[in-house]
Write an enzyme that holds these catalytic residues in place. Structure first.
Site, PDB file in Angstrom:
ATOM      1  N   ASP A 139      21.888  -8.366 -26.381  1.00  0.00           N
ATOM      2  CA  ASP A 139      21.827  -7.279 -25.412  1.00  0.00           C
ATOM      3  C   ASP A 139      22.734  -7.659 -24.260  1.00  0.00           C
ATOM      4  OD1 ASP A 139      19.898  -9.356 -24.235  1.00  0.00           O
ATOM      5  OD2 ASP A 139      20.132  -7.909 -22.620  1.00  0.00           O
ATOM      6  N   ASP A 149      12.128  -7.598 -21.770  1.00  0.00           N
ATOM      7  CA  ASP A 149      12.298  -8.937 -21.232  1.00  0.00           C
ATOM      8  C   ASP A 149      11.105  -9.217 -20.320  1.00  0.00           C
ATOM      9  OD1 ASP A 149      13.274 -11.429 -20.740  1.00  0.00           O
ATOM     10  OD2 ASP A 149      15.155 -10.798 -19.832  1.00  0.00           O
ATOM     11  N   SER A 150      10.808 -10.511 -20.152  1.00  0.00           N
ATOM     12  CA  SER A 150       9.549 -10.928 -19.545  1.00  0.00           C
ATOM     13  C   SER A 150       9.511 -10.874 -18.028  1.00  0.00           C
ATOM     14  CB  SER A 150       9.273 -12.363 -19.971  1.00  0.00           C
ATOM     15  OG  SER A 150      10.411 -13.162 -19.677  1.00  0.00           O
ATOM     16  N   GLY A 151      10.671 -10.765 -17.396  1.00  0.00           N
ATOM     17  CA  GLY A 151      10.686 -10.710 -15.936  1.00  0.00           C
ATOM     18  C   GLY A 151      11.169 -11.983 -15.287  1.00  0.00           C
ATOM     19  N   GLY A 152      11.039 -13.095 -15.983  1.00  0.00           N
ATOM     20  CA  GLY A 152      11.451 -14.378 -15.401  1.00  0.00           C
ATOM     21  C   GLY A 152      12.890 -14.322 -14.917  1.00  0.00           C
ATOM     22  N   TYR A 153      13.776 -13.952 -15.811  1.00  0.00           N
ATOM     23  CA  TYR A 153      15.203 -13.938 -15.494  1.00  0.00           C
ATOM     24  C   TYR A 153      15.520 -13.011 -14.322  1.00  0.00           C
ATOM     25  CZ  TYR A 153      20.223 -13.617 -16.375  1.00  0.00           C
ATOM     26  OH  TYR A 153      21.584 -13.650 -16.258  1.00  0.00           O
ATOM     27  N   GLN A 188      15.483 -22.928 -23.830  1.00  0.00           N
ATOM     28  CA  GLN A 188      16.277 -23.185 -22.619  1.00  0.00           C
ATOM     29  C   GLN A 188      16.934 -24.563 -22.764  1.00  0.00           C
ATOM     30  OE1 GLN A 188      17.122 -21.194 -20.149  1.00  0.00           O
ATOM     31  NE2 GLN A 188      15.797 -19.438 -20.533  1.00  0.00           N
ATOM     32  N   ASP A 197       9.813 -17.275 -19.051  1.00  0.00           N
ATOM     33  CA  ASP A 197      10.581 -18.529 -19.007  1.00  0.00           C
ATOM     34  C   ASP A 197      11.250 -18.692 -17.654  1.00  0.00           C
ATOM     35  OD1 ASP A 197      12.230 -16.285 -19.365  1.00  0.00           O
ATOM     36  OD2 ASP A 197      13.825 -17.480 -20.255  1.00  0.00           O
ATOM     37  N   HIS A 204      30.845   6.143 -24.585  1.00  0.00           N
ATOM     38  CA  HIS A 204      31.919   5.526 -25.377  1.00  0.00           C
ATOM     39  C   HIS A 204      31.635   4.048 -25.640  1.00  0.00           C
ATOM     40  CE1 HIS A 204      35.605   3.820 -26.813  1.00  0.00           C
ATOM     41  NE2 HIS A 204      35.369   2.872 -25.917  1.00  0.00           N
ATOM     42  N   GLY A 254      19.286 -18.759 -21.112  1.00  0.00           N
ATOM     43  CA  GLY A 254      20.000 -19.739 -20.300  1.00  0.00           C
ATOM     44  C   GLY A 254      21.485 -19.838 -20.565  1.00  0.00           C
TER      45      GLY A 254
END
Ligand code: PRF
EC number: 2.4.2.29
Length: 376
Positions: free
Chosen positions: A271, A92-96, A194, A146, A340, A221
């Site tokens: 994910d 993931d790009s880091g934005g979130y 988004q 994003d 599990h 989003g």
């Protein structure tokens, strides 16, 4: 070999496919365990491969830039070598993560200034910085930078934020065209739709993202506090627009029933931290429903942890034993529960795939969802 081949499209939108990367193939629909800091929490890479049968895992730009830092990542030869994982990785790009974890942040056209959640140091992330870090990590699939706006936000704020995400996408594409891979395998950039829960904005965003012509596309989003019905409605509207012949990745979703519903809308990749995070809090997902392992009712239940489970922990340990480990706050409790839950999520998407291929996915979905939601 094409990056994405569709093997079978079901009666409606669900599809079974195969993604081919330089680190091997991924059978879709797929669930991707989250390995934020170069570790799927409590789970060995060997268990991930052999017991859980994970085909691809996630890493996070935001966390890895802060620790171990990119200097060390590049010296290691990238994340695959650093963590000894030779199957596909997506970052993931880091934005979130900047928006959800950093202590304070200031967004401008240029990028985001934020304070590290680890030591409070002042940092900067932009489309170019995110792309550079993701080159140094070297994941097979990497995400555009994003902005994931909070839910709910008013229409104009969502529109402004979405347009910034679109301008940032252009910068991500420009940078990656000029700065090729650092290691000897190919990396693919996925852009992110988004637009929160506004159908007209989602439509614009899905069209802009489709026009970028990437090899796969993501829906961001969502699963940020909106009602489940809204998440389903938007996912369905967006998958109607995104190219049919490219994989579609729904970011950060979700419960077992969210996964099955999303597959029904034509999502190929998902994910979520839920199987691992909830495992550490004693929540187990099974084909029969959801179990809280701290519950009194398991105290003397010496039956297998999950008689329909595919992992060794399901057959080798009893419910009473795992309950005891949780009550005694043993590390092993978290480890068993994580193995599990991840094995269950991977089994869930495998069985969904089999039903898509068999042509009875929607019938199966209606029958299995109420079962998955039961509280045991
Ligand atoms: N953007 C990015 N990563 C994400 C999301 C997003 O919108 C979400 C939303 N659920 C999870 N992870 N870059």
């Amino acid at each position: 070999m094409k990056f994405f081949e569709i093997e079978k499209t079901s009666e409606s939108k669900a599809r079974a496919g195969v993604i081919t990367t330089d680190h091997g193939q991924i059978q879709t629909p797929i669930f991707m365990p989250v390995g934020t800091v170069a570790s799927v929490k409590t789970v060995h890479q060997r268990e991930l491969k052999e017991d859980i049968k994970a085909q691809i895992i996630l890493g996070n730009t935001y966390h890895l830039m802060l620790r171990p830092t990119m200097d060390i990542m590049e010296q290691a030869g990238g994340l695959h070598k650093f963590m000894n994982w030779d199957r596909p990785i997506l970052t993931d790009s880091g934005g979130y993560q900047v928006f959800s974890l950093a202590k304070s942040r200031k967004i401008t056209e240029e990028g985001v200034k934020f304070k590290s959640h680890i030591d409070g140091s002042l940092r900067f992330m932009s489309p170019e910085v995110s792309m550079q870090i993701q080159r140094q990590i070297g994941a097979d699939i990497f995400m555009a930078f994003d902005e994931c706006i909070a839910y709910p936000s008013d229409y104009n704020a969502v529109k402004t934020s979405m347009e910034l995400t679109h301008r940032w996408l252009k910068r991500c594409i420009d940078w990656t065209e000029e700065n090729k891979e650092l290691y000897d395998h190919k990396q693919r950039l996925f852009p992110i739709v988004q637009g929160s829960c506004f159908s007209d904005l989602r439509k614009i965003s899905a069209e802009v993202i489709s026009e970028a012509g990437a090899e796969g596309n993501a829906i961001g989003g969502l699963s940020v506090g909106e009602p489940e019905e809204e998440m389903y409605r938007i996912t369905n509207e967006v998958t109607d627009i995104l190219p049919k012949d490219k994989p579609r990745y729904l970011m950060g979703v979700g419960t077992p029933w969210n996964i099955i519903e999303s597959i029904g809308f034509g999502v190929d990749m998902m994910d979520c931290v839920m199987p691992t995070r909830n495992a550490r809090n004693a929540m187990l997902f099974t084909w029969q429903g959801v179990m809280n392992m701290k519950n009194e009712k398991w105290k003397t239940d010496f039956s297998p942890l999950d008689e329909f489970g595919t992992s060794f922990v399901d057959q080798e340990y009893t419910k009473a034993y795992v309950r005891h480990l949780f009550v005694a706050k043993e590390y092993l409790a978290k480890q068993i529960a994580s193995i599990h839950n991840l094995a269950f999520y991977l089994d869930l998407v495998k069985v969904a795939r089999e039903h898509i291929i068999a042509g009875d996915f929607y019938q199966w979905k209606e029958q299995i969802i109420p079962q998955l939601k039961k509280r045991l």
